[in-house]
Design a protein around this motif. Structure first.
Motif, PDB file in Angstrom:
ATOM      1  N   ALA A 168      32.707  20.641 102.040  1.00  0.00           N
ATOM      2  CA  ALA A 168      32.833  19.533 102.989  1.00  0.00           C
ATOM      3  C   ALA A 168      33.923  19.773 104.028  1.00  0.00           C
ATOM      4  O   ALA A 168      33.989  19.061 105.038  1.00  0.00           O
ATOM      5  N   LEU A 169      34.766  20.784 103.821  1.00  0.00           N
ATOM      6  CA  LEU A 169      35.866  21.035 104.754  1.00  0.00           C
ATOM      7  C   LEU A 169      35.366  21.719 106.022  1.00  0.00           C
ATOM      8  O   LEU A 169      34.522  22.618 105.949  1.00  0.00           O
ATOM      9  N   PRO A 170      35.875  21.318 107.195  1.00  0.00           N
ATOM     10  CA  PRO A 170      35.596  22.114 108.402  1.00  0.00           C
ATOM     11  C   PRO A 170      36.134  23.523 108.197  1.00  0.00           C
ATOM     12  O   PRO A 170      37.227  23.704 107.647  1.00  0.00           O
ATOM     13  N   LEU A 171      35.369  24.509 108.616  1.00  0.00           N
ATOM     14  CA  LEU A 171      35.800  25.899 108.447  1.00  0.00           C
ATOM     15  C   LEU A 171      37.159  26.132 109.095  1.00  0.00           C
ATOM     16  O   LEU A 171      37.998  26.866 108.556  1.00  0.00           O
ATOM     17  N   ALA A 172      37.385  25.496 110.231  1.00  0.00           N
ATOM     18  CA  ALA A 172      38.648  25.682 110.952  1.00  0.00           C
ATOM     19  C   ALA A 172      39.839  25.090 110.210  1.00  0.00           C
ATOM     20  O   ALA A 172      40.992  25.425 110.510  1.00  0.00           O
ATOM     21  N   SER A 173      39.588  24.190 109.260  1.00  0.00           N
ATOM     22  CA  SER A 173      40.696  23.551 108.540  1.00  0.00           C
ATOM     23  C   SER A 173      41.011  24.238 107.215  1.00  0.00           C
ATOM     24  O   SER A 173      41.894  23.787 106.482  1.00  0.00           O
ATOM     25  N   VAL A 174      40.280  25.312 106.899  1.00  0.00           N
ATOM     26  CA  VAL A 174      40.566  26.051 105.667  1.00  0.00           C
ATOM     27  C   VAL A 174      41.777  26.937 105.918  1.00  0.00           C
ATOM     28  O   VAL A 174      41.697  27.948 106.615  1.00  0.00           O
ATOM     29  N   ASN A 175      42.886  26.554 105.356  1.00  0.00           N
ATOM     30  CA  ASN A 175      44.129  27.293 105.544  1.00  0.00           C
ATOM     31  C   ASN A 175      44.885  27.362 104.224  1.00  0.00           C
ATOM     32  O   ASN A 175      44.375  26.934 103.180  1.00  0.00           O
ATOM     33  N   GLU A 176      46.089  27.869 104.285  1.00  0.00           N
ATOM     34  CA  GLU A 176      46.890  28.006 103.070  1.00  0.00           C
ATOM     35  C   GLU A 176      47.073  26.675 102.360  1.00  0.00           C
ATOM     36  O   GLU A 176      46.935  26.580 101.131  1.00  0.00           O
ATOM     37  N   ASP A 177      47.361  25.617 103.118  1.00  0.00           N
ATOM     38  CA  ASP A 177      47.639  24.320 102.509  1.00  0.00           C
ATOM     39  C   ASP A 177      46.397  23.720 101.856  1.00  0.00           C
ATOM     40  O   ASP A 177      46.456  23.223 100.724  1.00  0.00           O
ATOM     41  N   SER A 178      45.271  23.755 102.574  1.00  0.00           N
ATOM     42  CA  SER A 178      44.061  23.145 102.012  1.00  0.00           C
ATOM     43  C   SER A 178      43.563  23.929 100.799  1.00  0.00           C
ATOM     44  O   SER A 178      43.105  23.332  99.816  1.00  0.00           O
ATOM     45  N   LEU A 179      43.671  25.261 100.842  1.00  0.00           N
ATOM     46  CA  LEU A 179      43.241  26.061  99.692  1.00  0.00           C
ATOM     47  C   LEU A 179      44.182  25.883  98.501  1.00  0.00           C
ATOM     48  O   LEU A 179      43.741  25.849  97.347  1.00  0.00           O
ATOM     49  N   LYS A 180      45.477  25.766  98.763  1.00  0.00           N
ATOM     50  CA  LYS A 180      46.435  25.557  97.672  1.00  0.00           C
ATOM     51  C   LYS A 180      46.159  24.222  96.998  1.00  0.00           C
ATOM     52  O   LYS A 180      46.184  24.114  95.759  1.00  0.00           O
TER      53      LYS A 180
END
Length: 433
Positions: A168-180
């Motif tokens: 459900a996450l926008p691809l552009a918002s997949v970063n260190e914080d969201s993955l952690k």
């Protein structure tokens, strides 16, 4: 051109004569402002002027959308641009292009992982392969499954896969914080399962970063951030394997299993060093009793062919041919799937602890070395990726491998205390006293 003062009545009543392709009415108030009509189309305000010695005409819009004062103001604005030496047509094109670019950017920013994931499954096969390995493809699908279906084993519904929340996450918002944040939540259930899901998702990010349409949206290194790596469980390499002194007990325990198929399967794993799925999927069409060869699905290449050693040939010949699979089962897959329970019984009877099914593969390698077989021959039989560092590795033909595999088999059988007549007809094992 005759000009008149535009009024609501004149604008709404303006029509194009049926014998003309188009007709114009020009405003006296705003220079260059006109109303264009065609026999079939709807009227539209236009602006006409001379730019750099050439006539230009720009459509402003429909009278239903533009009031007369607004259209007149727009005409004056366009005339001022010409007076300043600017081409209003180019400015309009630039504005339209900017709007289009903003829309594309907005669409890209809204692109979710779930939008791209099916494309990854369809097109993201590993390099040098025609397709995903079926098992890994199934794992990818299971990791991102929404759950909510009846369990195949037990009661209740399946849970969503570990990767499902990321879809459900926008691809552009997949970063260190969201993955952690995602990893910490999933790790509460199973840290090792979350770590495996992360490894798979890293592959997805690498694939996205290599595609021009997704490259700018992808943070390839998000899954390798220090905050995430520090949370991963320690990767302790298993070293379990049979010791020479344990072979007799293990062999006796496996030989006494009530499940004959599992018994032969486990011994075949030790005698070939094959991966469990490679051997489980083997079909009778892959067994050549005449020329003593086995064709096995391979992790590195599509398949590999190895010699069929004498004792293993006789073992396989004793199995019933109930379907196309050598190690057949009445289960849905039609072949043996999980022999851990049978193996656990054999280990218990032999008082051996901690030996996994994959440990039999390591056992083959170690026992092969003890038998004196070259490292390169052992690696080729096992389907290891070729290495030039060991033994000056060079591929051998099946016939060239045969004496080494028979040497390894003889060593294992000697340790197990097994004697047999290698000249016996396959399917009729005969003990030698």
């Amino acid at each position: 051109m005759a000009k008149i003062a535009f009024t609501a009545g004149r604008v709404s009543g303006f029509k194009c004569p049926p014998d003309k392709k188009q007709a114009f009415m020009w405003d006296v108030t705003a220079p260059g402002l006109g109303l264009r009509a065609t026999p079939a189309g709807k009227p539209a305000y236009v602006f006409q002027a001379v730019y750099q010695g050439k006539d230009i005409r720009i459509t402003i819009g429909s009278p239903t959308a533009w009031s007369i004062p607004d259209a007149q103001a727009k005409a004056r604005e366009l005339q001022r641009l010409i007076d300043e030496g600017k081409d209003p047509r180019g400015l309009k094109r630039e504005a339209l292009a900017a709007d289009a670019a903003r829309q594309v950017d907005a669409d890209a920013q809204a692109l979710t992982v779930g939008n791209v994931w099916p494309l990854y499954l369809a097109q993201g096969k590993p390099k040098r392969r025609d397709a995903w390995k079926p098992g890994y493809r199934a794992d990818l699908e299971a990791m991102a499954a929404p759950g909510g279906v009846e369990k195949k084993r037990g009661k209740g519904l399946t849970r969503p896969g570990p990767l499902f929340p990321l879809l459900a996450l926008p691809l552009a918002s997949v970063n260190e914080d969201s993955l952690k944040s995602w990893f910490d939540r999933e790790a509460q259930g199973s840290k090792h399962q979350a770590a495996r899901a992360l490894m798979m998702f890293r592959g997805f990010l690498r694939w996205c970063s290599a595609r021009p349409e997704y490259r700018k949206l992808t943070d390839r290194d998000a899954g390798r951030a220090a905050a995430i790596v520090e949370s991963l469980p320690s990767n302790i390499r298993r070293t379990d394997a049979l010791e020479s002194a344990q072979v007799p007990g293990w062999w006796a325990g496996v030989e006494q299993l009530s499940n004959r198929t599992a018994s032969v399967y486990l011994r075949a794993l030790l005698l070939t060093g094959a991966r469990r799925e490679e051997l489980a999927a083997m079909k009778w069409a892959d067994v050549d009793f005449q020329w003593r060869k086995l064709t096995i699905a391979d992790k590195v290449e599509a398949t590999r062919t190895i010699p069929l050693s004498p004792y293993l040939a006789q073992l396989l010949a004793t199995l019933p041919r109930t379907n196309e699979f050598v190690f057949a089962s009445t289960g849905k897959a039609g072949r043996i799937a999980d022999t851990r329970a049978s193996h656990a019984k054999a280990l218990q009877s032999a008082s051996i602890e901690g030996l996994t099914i994959h440990g039999l593969r390591r056992s083959f390698s170690l026992l092969g070395e003890a038998a004196g077989a070259p490292a390169g021959a052992i690696a080729q039989v096992m389907g290891h990726k070729p290495s030039a560092t060991a033994e000056g590795y060079r591929p051998r033909s099946v016939d060239a491998l045969r004496p080494f595999l028979e040497q390894i088999e003889a060593h294992i059988l000697a340790l197990a205390g097994v004697q047999f007549d290698p000249k016996a007809e396959p399917g009729k094992l005969r003990a030698v006293m």
